[in-house]
Each structure stands twice: as structure tokens, then as C-alpha cells.
Design a protein around this motif. Structure first.
Motif, mmCIF file in Angstrom:
data_model
loop_
_atom_site.group_PDB
_atom_site.id
_atom_site.type_symbol
_atom_site.label_atom_id
_atom_site.label_comp_id
_atom_site.label_asym_id
_atom_site.label_seq_id
_atom_site.Cartn_x
_atom_site.Cartn_y
_atom_site.Cartn_z
ATOM 1 N N TYR A 155 22.358 90.872 78.259
ATOM 2 C CA TYR A 155 22.262 89.985 79.411
ATOM 3 C C TYR A 155 21.233 88.892 79.138
ATOM 4 O O TYR A 155 20.201 89.135 78.505
ATOM 5 C CB TYR A 155 21.835 90.766 80.653
ATOM 6 N N SER A 156 21.514 87.703 79.634
ATOM 7 C CA SER A 156 20.567 86.600 79.525
ATOM 8 C C SER A 156 19.494 86.733 80.600
ATOM 9 O O SER A 156 19.798 87.063 81.750
ATOM 10 C CB SER A 156 21.300 85.270 79.693
ATOM 11 N N ASN A 157 18.249 86.462 80.221
ATOM 12 C CA ASN A 157 17.164 86.541 81.195
ATOM 13 C C ASN A 157 16.490 85.202 81.446
ATOM 14 O O ASN A 157 15.411 85.146 82.058
ATOM 15 C CB ASN A 157 16.120 87.583 80.778
ATOM 16 N N SER A 158 17.100 84.096 80.970
ATOM 17 C CA SER A 158 16.470 82.788 81.131
ATOM 18 C C SER A 158 17.489 81.680 80.939
ATOM 19 O O SER A 158 18.638 81.922 80.544
ATOM 20 C CB SER A 158 15.324 82.627 80.124
ATOM 21 N N GLU A 159 17.066 80.466 81.218
ATOM 22 C CA GLU A 159 17.876 79.279 80.965
ATOM 23 C C GLU A 159 17.690 78.868 79.509
ATOM 24 O O GLU A 159 16.564 78.720 79.038
ATOM 25 C CB GLU A 159 17.438 78.138 81.885
ATOM 26 N N ALA A 160 18.798 78.680 78.796
ATOM 27 C CA ALA A 160 18.707 78.308 77.384
ATOM 28 C C ALA A 160 20.076 77.821 76.918
ATOM 29 O O ALA A 160 21.102 78.149 77.534
ATOM 30 C CB ALA A 160 18.255 79.495 76.541
ATOM 31 N N PRO A 161 20.119 77.067 75.816
ATOM 32 C CA PRO A 161 21.427 76.681 75.275
ATOM 33 C C PRO A 161 22.225 77.922 74.867
ATOM 34 O O PRO A 161 21.672 78.898 74.351
ATOM 35 C CB PRO A 161 21.065 75.829 74.052
ATOM 36 N N ALA A 162 23.535 77.870 75.071
ATOM 37 C CA ALA A 162 24.392 79.000 74.721
ATOM 38 C C ALA A 162 24.814 78.974 73.256
ATOM 39 O O ALA A 162 25.251 80.008 72.727
ATOM 40 C CB ALA A 162 25.634 79.004 75.614
ATOM 41 N N GLU A 163 24.668 77.830 72.586
ATOM 42 C CA GLU A 163 25.192 77.684 71.233
ATOM 43 C C GLU A 163 24.662 78.737 70.259
ATOM 44 O O GLU A 163 25.453 79.268 69.446
ATOM 45 C CB GLU A 163 24.892 76.281 70.715
ATOM 46 N N PRO A 164 23.370 79.095 70.255
ATOM 47 C CA PRO A 164 22.912 80.114 69.301
ATOM 48 C C PRO A 164 23.609 81.463 69.485
ATOM 49 O O PRO A 164 23.900 82.156 68.498
ATOM 50 C CB PRO A 164 21.411 80.214 69.585
ATOM 51 N N VAL A 165 23.884 81.843 70.720
ATOM 52 C CA VAL A 165 24.569 83.115 70.978
ATOM 53 C C VAL A 165 26.011 83.027 70.490
ATOM 54 O O VAL A 165 26.523 83.945 69.827
ATOM 55 C CB VAL A 165 24.526 83.457 72.481
ATOM 56 N N ILE A 166 26.667 81.932 70.782
ATOM 57 C CA ILE A 166 28.051 81.749 70.349
ATOM 58 C C ILE A 166 28.142 81.736 68.834
ATOM 59 O O ILE A 166 29.031 82.361 68.238
ATOM 60 C CB ILE A 166 28.625 80.460 70.969
ATOM 61 N N SER A 167 27.204 81.045 68.188
ATOM 62 C CA SER A 167 27.228 80.963 66.725
ATOM 63 C C SER A 167 27.008 82.328 66.086
ATOM 64 O O SER A 167 27.622 82.649 65.061
ATOM 65 C CB SER A 167 26.157 79.984 66.239
ATOM 66 N N ALA A 168 26.126 83.138 66.688
ATOM 67 C CA ALA A 168 25.839 84.463 66.130
ATOM 68 C C ALA A 168 27.075 85.346 66.120
ATOM 69 O O ALA A 168 27.200 86.250 65.283
ATOM 70 C CB ALA A 168 24.718 85.128 66.918
ATOM 71 N N MET A 169 28.007 85.083 67.038
ATOM 72 C CA MET A 169 29.211 85.906 67.159
ATOM 73 C C MET A 169 30.459 85.149 66.718
ATOM 74 O O MET A 169 31.574 85.546 67.054
ATOM 75 C CB MET A 169 29.362 86.378 68.612
ATOM 76 N N GLN A 170 30.269 84.063 65.977
ATOM 77 C CA GLN A 170 31.403 83.220 65.602
ATOM 78 C C GLN A 170 32.451 83.986 64.797
ATOM 79 O O GLN A 170 33.648 83.789 64.955
ATOM 80 C CB GLN A 170 30.914 82.010 64.809
ATOM 81 N N SER A 171 31.987 84.861 63.919
ATOM 82 C CA SER A 171 32.890 85.737 63.184
ATOM 83 C C SER A 171 32.949 87.071 63.922
ATOM 84 O O SER A 171 31.976 87.841 63.898
ATOM 85 C CB SER A 171 32.389 85.945 61.751
ATOM 86 N N PRO A 172 34.051 87.375 64.597
ATOM 87 C CA PRO A 172 34.103 88.584 65.421
ATOM 88 C C PRO A 172 33.887 89.844 64.586
ATOM 89 O O PRO A 172 34.340 89.928 63.438
ATOM 90 C CB PRO A 172 35.508 88.557 66.024
ATOM 91 N N PRO A 173 33.213 90.847 65.135
ATOM 92 C CA PRO A 173 33.079 92.122 64.424
ATOM 93 C C PRO A 173 34.427 92.827 64.322
ATOM 94 O O PRO A 173 35.357 92.523 65.079
ATOM 95 C CB PRO A 173 32.102 92.907 65.304
ATOM 96 N N ALA A 174 34.526 93.731 63.382
ATOM 97 C CA ALA A 174 35.758 94.509 63.253
ATOM 98 C C ALA A 174 35.983 95.308 64.531
ATOM 99 O O ALA A 174 35.072 95.979 65.021
ATOM 100 C CB ALA A 174 35.671 95.432 62.055
ATOM 101 N N PRO A 175 37.176 95.251 65.097
ATOM 102 C CA PRO A 175 37.421 95.965 66.352
ATOM 103 C C PRO A 175 37.395 97.480 66.172
ATOM 104 O O PRO A 175 37.618 97.998 65.074
ATOM 105 C CB PRO A 175 38.812 95.483 66.764
ATOM 106 N N VAL A 176 37.118 98.151 67.261
ATOM 107 C CA VAL A 176 37.053 99.608 67.288
ATOM 108 C C VAL A 176 37.997 100.107 68.369
ATOM 109 O O VAL A 176 37.983 99.608 69.496
ATOM 110 C CB VAL A 176 35.610 100.088 67.575
#
Length: 209
Positions: A155-176
Motif C-alpha cells: 500500500y502507498s503511504n504518501s504522495e509520490a510519482p507512480a513511475e518507479p513502482v510501475i517500472s519495478a514491475m514492468q516485467s511481470p513475475p512468473a504466475p502461480v
């Protein structure tokens, strides 16, 4: 949870009626003893490590919200028991099912993992809602009519750009793949930047054996 958010916002604002110490009855799919799902979430945490403004969901509190029922102080013991009975009756005709977790979904307040197929748990949700409508007067069925099943990761706890979070997950993990064969009723409260609960009842899916 679309389109992609431009900014993250604080998830931890107080929703109407919610206050410290006040609990809600909620139907969840819980993830106890599901090492595949836990490993998947751990991979996501590793990707997000170092990014400010995020509160990861601790492993014991991993959950998929199915239906918020209402505040515990507005629901009588008889309504509670009638609801559990009604949900149990409806779940006998809902077969256990397997869904896939792993597709990142981005909300301004959270990073979550979506369920595929998206409608894979619709019968569970519908049965719970029917039972709540029949048994609980002070219910919150109108608060969340559009349901996107998901497992919350952080969960986000502050105001911040979303791009770093999106970039961190740009390559989806292997599904389970996760088999869903039960749902749980919990008495839940918010403590700090986390949701905690006591389990009230576990209802199995499928015919009684």
C-alpha cells in the motif's frame, strides 16, 4: 485499476465510519500455508525494495478481499450466525477452483496482483453477497459493487510519482496457480499501516463430504 496512475496517493485515510479499534466483518480468501503465493509476493517485495512510500503487506496478513460485510458493533450475534449458515449453504454448490496470480495491477493507493481468469471467483463473490443481503441489515453491499479480485502486495503511504513502482514491475513475475477451496470470515481492524484480524469462520467450497 486502469489506466496506469500518474501518482501514488496515501491509502491510509480513514474511510467513513472507520476509526481506531472499530472492527469490520469481512469475507477474505486467506493465503495460509500457500508457499507458491508467498514466494511470489516475496519476489514482488524484492523488486520494490528501496522505493519510498510503500508499506508491504506482511505474510501473515496476505488476503484477497471478497466482501466487506459491515461494522461488528452494528451486527448482532444472530445475524452473524445466520450469515455464516447462509454462506455455507451457498458455497456447497460452488466448486473449488484454481486461479493464476501474478499479473501486476496498479492503483494509485496500492500494487496488487490480479487473478486470471478475472471471473474465476465470481460465483464465490455472488454467493457471499446473496447471503449477506438476506441476513445482515446494516450491510455495506453498495460500497463496492465493481469487484476486481486481487492479492494486495503493498500500500502507498504518501504522495509520490507512480513511475518507479510501475517500472519495478514492468516485467511481470512468473504466475502461480492457487487452488481456492475455502473462504474465511474475519473480524478486521486497521492498526497503524496494516490490517489485522481474528478468524471467525472458515467455509469450504463444494459439497459437504
Amino acid at each position: 485499476m486502469s489506466p496506469l496512475p500518474k501518482r501514488m496517493t496515501n491509502h491510509w485515510w480513514w474511510r467513513p465510519g472507520v476509526r481506531p479499534g472499530r472492527r469490520l466483518y469481512v469475507w477474505h480468501v486467506l493465503f495460509d500455508d500457500r508457499p507458491g503465493a508467498e514466494k511470489l509476493v516475496e519476489e514482488c517485495r524484492d523488486r520494490l525494495a528501496g522505493l519510498p512510500g510503500l508499506d508491504s503487506v506482511p505474510t501473515p496478513w496476505l488476503h484477497m478481499t471478497t466482501q466487506i460485510v459491515g461494522f461488528t458493533d452494528e451486527i448482532s450475534d444472530s445475524e452473524l450466525q445466520n450469515m455464516i449458515t447462509a454462506v455455507s449453504e451457498r458455497m456447497r454448490s460452488v466448486a473449488p477452483t484454481s486461479v493464476s496470480l501474478g499479473r501486476p495491477l496498479f492503483h494509485s493507493e496500492a500494487l496488487v496482483l490480479g487473478v486470471d481468469p478475472r471471473d474465476g471467483l465470481d460465483a464465490v463473490r455472488a454467493g457471499v453477497r446473496q447471503a449477506v443481503a438476506m441476513t445482515v441489515r446494516a450491510n455495506r453491499l453498495t460500497d463496492d459493487p465493481d469487484w476486481v479480485p486481487h492479492l494486495s502486495v503493498a500500500y502507498s503511504n504518501s504522495e509520490a510519482p507512480a513511475e518507479p513502482v510501475i517500472s519495478a514491475m514492468q516485467s511481470p513475475p512468473a504466475p502461480v496457480d492457487v487452488r481456492i477451496d475455502a473462504i474465511d470470515l474475519v473480524s478486521q481492524e486497521r492498526v497503524g499501516h496494516s490490517y489485522i484480524w481474528d478468524r471467525i469462520a472458515t467455509v469450504q467450497l463444494g459439497p459437504v463430504r
